[in-house]
Motif scaffolding. Sequence first.
Motif, PDB file in Angstrom:
ATOM      1  N   ASP A   1      -4.919  -0.835   4.390  1.00 19.46           N
ATOM      2  CA  ASP A   1      -5.914  -0.633   3.331  1.00 19.46           C
ATOM      3  C   ASP A   1      -7.210  -0.095   3.919  1.00 19.46           C
ATOM      4  O   ASP A   1      -7.438  -0.172   5.127  1.00 19.46           O
TER       5      ASP A   1
ATOM      6  N   PHE B   1      -8.703   3.043   3.559  1.00 22.73           N
ATOM      7  CA  PHE B   1      -8.937   4.466   3.837  1.00 22.73           C
ATOM      8  C   PHE B   1      -9.449   5.236   2.619  1.00 22.73           C
ATOM      9  O   PHE B   1      -9.711   6.434   2.717  1.00 22.73           O
ATOM     10  N   GLY B   2      -9.551   4.559   1.484  1.00 18.08           N
ATOM     11  CA  GLY B   2     -10.086   5.253   0.312  1.00 18.08           C
ATOM     12  C   GLY B   2      -9.026   6.065  -0.399  1.00 18.08           C
ATOM     13  O   GLY B   2      -7.840   5.962  -0.094  1.00 18.08           O
ATOM     14  N   PRO B   3      -9.458   6.855  -1.382  1.00 21.53           N
ATOM     15  CA  PRO B   3      -8.496   7.620  -2.180  1.00 21.53           C
ATOM     16  C   PRO B   3      -7.905   8.788  -1.393  1.00 21.53           C
ATOM     17  O   PRO B   3      -8.490   9.250  -0.409  1.00 21.53           O
ATOM     18  N   VAL B   4      -6.741   9.236  -1.830  1.00 16.91           N
ATOM     19  CA  VAL B   4      -6.187  10.485  -1.326  1.00 16.91           C
ATOM     20  C   VAL B   4      -6.906  11.609  -2.045  1.00 16.91           C
ATOM     21  O   VAL B   4      -7.144  11.524  -3.248  1.00 16.91           O
ATOM     22  N   GLU B   5      -7.287  12.615  -1.307  1.00 11.47           N
ATOM     23  CA  GLU B   5      -8.042  13.711  -1.927  1.00 11.47           C
ATOM     24  C   GLU B   5      -7.211  14.979  -1.943  1.00 11.47           C
ATOM     25  O   GLU B   5      -7.185  15.723  -0.966  1.00 11.47           O
ATOM     26  N   PRO B   6      -6.512  15.201  -3.063  1.00 15.70           N
ATOM     27  CA  PRO B   6      -5.706  16.423  -3.154  1.00 15.70           C
ATOM     28  C   PRO B   6      -6.600  17.656  -3.062  1.00 15.70           C
ATOM     29  O   PRO B   6      -7.694  17.665  -3.607  1.00 15.70           O
TER      30      PRO B   6
END
Lengths: 217, 221
Positions: free
Chosen positions: A11, A13-18
Amino acid sequence: MNGVHDMGGMDGFGPVEPGADEPVFHHRWEGRVFAIRAALRPKDRVPGWGSFRYDLERIPPADYLRMSYYERWFAISLDRLLRSGLVTRTELETGRPEPGSPVEPLHPASPRRASAPGRLDIEVAPRFQPGDDVRARNLHPPGHTRLPRYARGKAGIVARDNGVYALQDTDEAGKALDRPPQHVYTVRFAARDLWGERASARDTVYVDLWEDHLEPA
Amino acid sequence: MAKSENGPAGAHGHGHEHHHDHQVVPDDIALRVRALESILVDKQMVDPAALDAVVDAYENRIGPRNGAQVVARAWADPAYKARLLDDGTAAIAEIGFGGTQGEHMVVVENTPEVHNLVVCTLCSCYPWPTLGLPPVWYKSNAYRARAVIEPRAVLREFGVEIADDVEVRVWDSTAEIRYLVLPERPPGTDGMTEEELAELVSRDAMIGVAFVPPPTGGRTP
């Protein structure tokens, strides 16, 4: 090794940024690093070079997390050239070849060619069959391993036998373990068995594991 | 992850870094790569044209348009689809794709009951011959960490909502097998040619973080 590269389930690492319409290489240097790595890859079997993956994993955790993918590739490619003496520090600093320093032609492998340690065309009796109950062994080797931490000690079911491969795990020095070629199985784990109530009861995680990673359940 | 592209460049781990260690120069990595390439070329160890050819191959020829052709063929030809699901490597080779990082391909099919998602938690393994090189998000710490523990939350960040009664099946590429998702064929595509179908298929759909939307009517520009 229990390194930070073994990220499954962490946990924070924050959101995935497409990214939309991103280029293959974001900077010119990334393409050059990729191509230099392609030129060095045929030498991976050279004694002393060892596992590229394990070298990546041994980048200290704080650096590993901060670096991009191609920064890691560059660091290890450069390190290998320096260690083997094919490029010297003086050469890098002066930008001029040192008289008498070794020269070895490096040819990038064609993308059409197989590069990975591929399936071996040999007969080895499989220890497990699809449908078998298995457990991932509770191994914590100091070298490179393809058994991710989140699966260790967990029970699953063999979903597929992928054929025979050389084990890619290494000792602490990066040298391949002296183990016979063996079957690689795709093992189905119930997501709840891995992650408890946090996972959906319906979901599953499939992990490709060598026979040495498994025991009967 | 994208933010770190220009971040500090040094791997301090192998004891070889020296004066750059504590100095953060945005384009330092570009200079260091150029210095290395330059010395390799001066020593006649590498041919810069050979490096150009590698970059060109992945920038212009080896990419997700290849995988889209595979998907379109599977949608258009049930016999091909059966071969593809049975032996992905051989069926993909029929269309002419294979080689580095596609040596052993397994194709997994999305259905109304199952949604597949591909990740590599340990590294960033990816099927190069059919999808090209992976996008930054696929290599990001966040995706590698979260796809296995909370795939539905990750999918939501891509705008994909999976119903509770659908199984989310995550494939962690830990060995030498590489995975390609065969997305569901959208409605409204009857009678389309393979070429037209292929235009609908995105890279993300073949990783499992997108659906293939129905055609909007008329060709996409």
